[in-house]
Scaffold this active site. Structure first.
Site, mmCIF file in Angstrom:
data_model
loop_
_atom_site.group_PDB
_atom_site.id
_atom_site.type_symbol
_atom_site.label_atom_id
_atom_site.label_comp_id
_atom_site.label_asym_id
_atom_site.label_seq_id
_atom_site.Cartn_x
_atom_site.Cartn_y
_atom_site.Cartn_z
ATOM 1 N N SER A 57 38.079 10.598 25.163
ATOM 2 C CA SER A 57 37.444 11.465 26.166
ATOM 3 C C SER A 57 38.429 11.913 27.244
ATOM 4 O O SER A 57 39.181 11.122 27.796
ATOM 5 C CB SER A 57 36.278 10.725 26.817
ATOM 6 O OG SER A 57 35.779 11.520 27.886
ATOM 7 N N LYS A 89 23.119 11.251 23.487
ATOM 8 C CA LYS A 89 22.473 12.244 24.356
ATOM 9 C C LYS A 89 20.942 12.266 24.207
ATOM 10 O O LYS A 89 20.226 12.487 25.171
ATOM 11 C CB LYS A 89 23.041 13.639 24.095
ATOM 12 C CG LYS A 89 24.465 13.804 24.616
ATOM 13 C CD LYS A 89 24.961 15.221 24.415
ATOM 14 C CE LYS A 89 26.429 15.318 24.812
ATOM 15 N NZ LYS A 89 26.976 16.661 24.649
ATOM 16 N N ASN A 143 23.204 14.947 29.171
ATOM 17 C CA ASN A 143 24.631 14.581 29.221
ATOM 18 C C ASN A 143 25.061 14.098 30.601
ATOM 19 O O ASN A 143 26.216 13.729 30.780
ATOM 20 C CB ASN A 143 25.531 15.750 28.761
ATOM 21 C CG ASN A 143 25.723 16.777 29.860
ATOM 22 O OD1 ASN A 143 24.882 16.914 30.748
ATOM 23 N ND2 ASN A 143 26.821 17.499 29.807
ATOM 24 N N GLY A 164 22.123 21.296 16.293
ATOM 25 C CA GLY A 164 22.183 19.897 16.726
ATOM 26 C C GLY A 164 22.047 19.797 18.235
ATOM 27 O O GLY A 164 21.570 20.728 18.897
ATOM 28 N N GLY A 165 22.481 18.664 18.782
ATOM 29 C CA GLY A 165 22.327 18.410 20.218
ATOM 30 C C GLY A 165 23.006 19.458 21.077
ATOM 31 O O GLY A 165 22.432 19.901 22.087
ATOM 32 N N ALA A 166 24.191 19.879 20.690
ATOM 33 C CA ALA A 166 24.925 20.850 21.513
ATOM 34 C C ALA A 166 24.211 22.199 21.503
ATOM 35 O O ALA A 166 24.066 22.842 22.551
ATOM 36 C CB ALA A 166 26.349 20.995 20.997
ATOM 37 N N THR A 190 20.990 23.302 7.628
ATOM 38 C CA THR A 190 19.633 22.853 7.296
ATOM 39 C C THR A 190 18.656 23.764 8.046
ATOM 40 O O THR A 190 18.490 23.647 9.265
ATOM 41 C CB THR A 190 19.433 21.386 7.731
ATOM 42 O OG1 THR A 190 20.520 20.617 7.225
ATOM 43 C CG2 THR A 190 18.116 20.824 7.225
ATOM 44 N N MET A 234 32.906 25.335 20.056
ATOM 45 C CA MET A 234 32.738 24.265 21.060
ATOM 46 C C MET A 234 33.779 23.164 20.889
ATOM 47 O O MET A 234 34.038 22.410 21.809
ATOM 48 C CB MET A 234 31.330 23.680 20.978
ATOM 49 C CG MET A 234 30.260 24.612 21.504
ATOM 50 S SD MET A 234 28.731 23.679 21.718
ATOM 51 C CE MET A 234 27.617 24.998 22.130
ATOM 52 N N TYR A 289 37.561 21.575 20.478
ATOM 53 C CA TYR A 289 38.857 21.919 21.047
ATOM 54 C C TYR A 289 39.872 20.914 20.532
ATOM 55 O O TYR A 289 39.522 19.814 20.095
ATOM 56 C CB TYR A 289 38.807 21.907 22.585
ATOM 57 C CG TYR A 289 38.203 20.647 23.134
ATOM 58 C CD1 TYR A 289 36.839 20.582 23.392
ATOM 59 C CD2 TYR A 289 38.973 19.510 23.337
ATOM 60 C CE1 TYR A 289 36.261 19.414 23.853
ATOM 61 C CE2 TYR A 289 38.404 18.346 23.799
ATOM 62 C CZ TYR A 289 37.041 18.305 24.052
ATOM 63 O OH TYR A 289 36.480 17.144 24.486
#
Ligand code: NDP
Length: 269
Positions: free
Chosen positions: A15, A66, A87, A129-131, A153, A215, A217
């Site tokens: 991170s 999350k 988040n 998904g979550g993002a 999906t 998204m 990097y």
């Protein structure tokens, strides 16, 4: 002692958040400590309770916690409730408040940093998904003409669209191969780039000047960015979104919004 914050995830060693928040704190003159916190896969709630007991003031939450964070929070912002994902946690007044700054971070990076207004535009969002869930409401609030959601999906994308039924006339759901026409902005919110994969959308989604954002990097452009650039798109990775979502979280915690431009520049170097 300085106020303490951390980012909770598993894994967490990679991170960049401690580096970003240290830079924000230095630039705004705020005194705080921000560290990485590895939570066991079955121990997210226990980790949060320990942090609260130890006097932490808040935390960021990343993969894979999350959704669990949204369930644990005693209060949710509107955008976190819409996303079903959190988040950013704020520990204050005996509450665990949950917010989601991924969407505002993405919008800030597109509108302010890349200089692309979203009002009236055609947006293709790859992934459900979550993002992807986290960015839907903030994108819709920019008043685009249409958001087409495409996912591997289909049922997952359909379920996500149902959660934004209030905006149903602006949202369409497709399989990757069935997406039609060109787009102003194409956002890759899948984790396909992790596997050096590109969602198999028709080439025609990218036009000359389309903004193609991944998204993900890393040290070099993702395969998706190379694929889009070869078809005339202007490409952008997820580092700007990462810095902007962190600035939003910092503002929630400290009441001051840090300037992001030079932090983003120094991260790029
Ligand atoms: P999730 O695991 O919740 O969702 C993954 C999504 O990717 C699903 O839609 C899944 O489709 C799709 N997918 C996975 N593999 C492939 C593949 N090979 N081909 C096509 N589609 C695929 O992950 P998140 O939504 O949390 O994260 C997605 C990405 O966004 C990650 O790379 C993450 O690092 C990045 N991210 C970046 C942020 C930033 O600040 N820059 C913030 C948040 C996330 P299916 O439903 O079919 O499984």
């Amino acid at each position: 002692m300085s106020d303490r914050y951390c980012v909770i995830g598993n894994p967490i060693a990679h991170s960049k958040s401690p580096q970003i928040h240290a830079a924000f704190a230095a630039r705004t003159g705020q005194e705080l400590d921000y560290e990485r916190c590895l939570a066991p896969l079955d121990g997210f709630e226990a980790t949060v309770r320990r942090l609260v007991d130890e006097g932490y003031r808040g935390a960021n939450v990343t993969v894979p916690f999350k959704l669990e964070a949204a369930k644990l929070a005693t209060r949710l912002s509107e955008r976190a409730r819409a996303a079903g994902a959190v988040n950013t946690l704020v520990f204050a007044d005996g509450e665990i408040a949950g917010d989601n700054t991924d969407g505002p971070g993405l919008v800030a990076d597109i509108v302010r940093n890349a200089g692309v207004a979203l009002g009236g535009k055609r947006i293709l969002l790859l992934g459900a998904g979550g993002a992807a869930r986290g960015v839907m409401l903030p994108l819709l609030l920019e008043d685009p003409r249409e958001i087409v959601v495409a996912n591997r999906t289909l049922a997952t994308a359909e379920a996500m669209a149902r959660d934004f039924a209030a905006y149903a006339e602006r949202i369409a759901v497709r399989g990757f191969a069935d997406v039609e026409g060109g787009f102003d902005v194409v956002i890759n919110a899948t984790s396909a780039s992790l596997a050096a994969d590109v969602p198999p959308v028709p080439d025609s989604v990218f036009c000359q000047g389309t903004l193609a954002l991944d998204m993900m990097y890393g040290n070099k452009p993702t395969v998706y960015m190379d694929f889009a650039a070869a078809r005339g798109a202007v490409v952008r990775d997820g580092l700007g979104m990462l810095v902007e979502q962190a600035a939003e979280a910092f503002a929630l915690w400290r009441g001051v919004r840090p300037d992001t431009a030079d932090v983003l520049n120094s991260m790029r170097q």
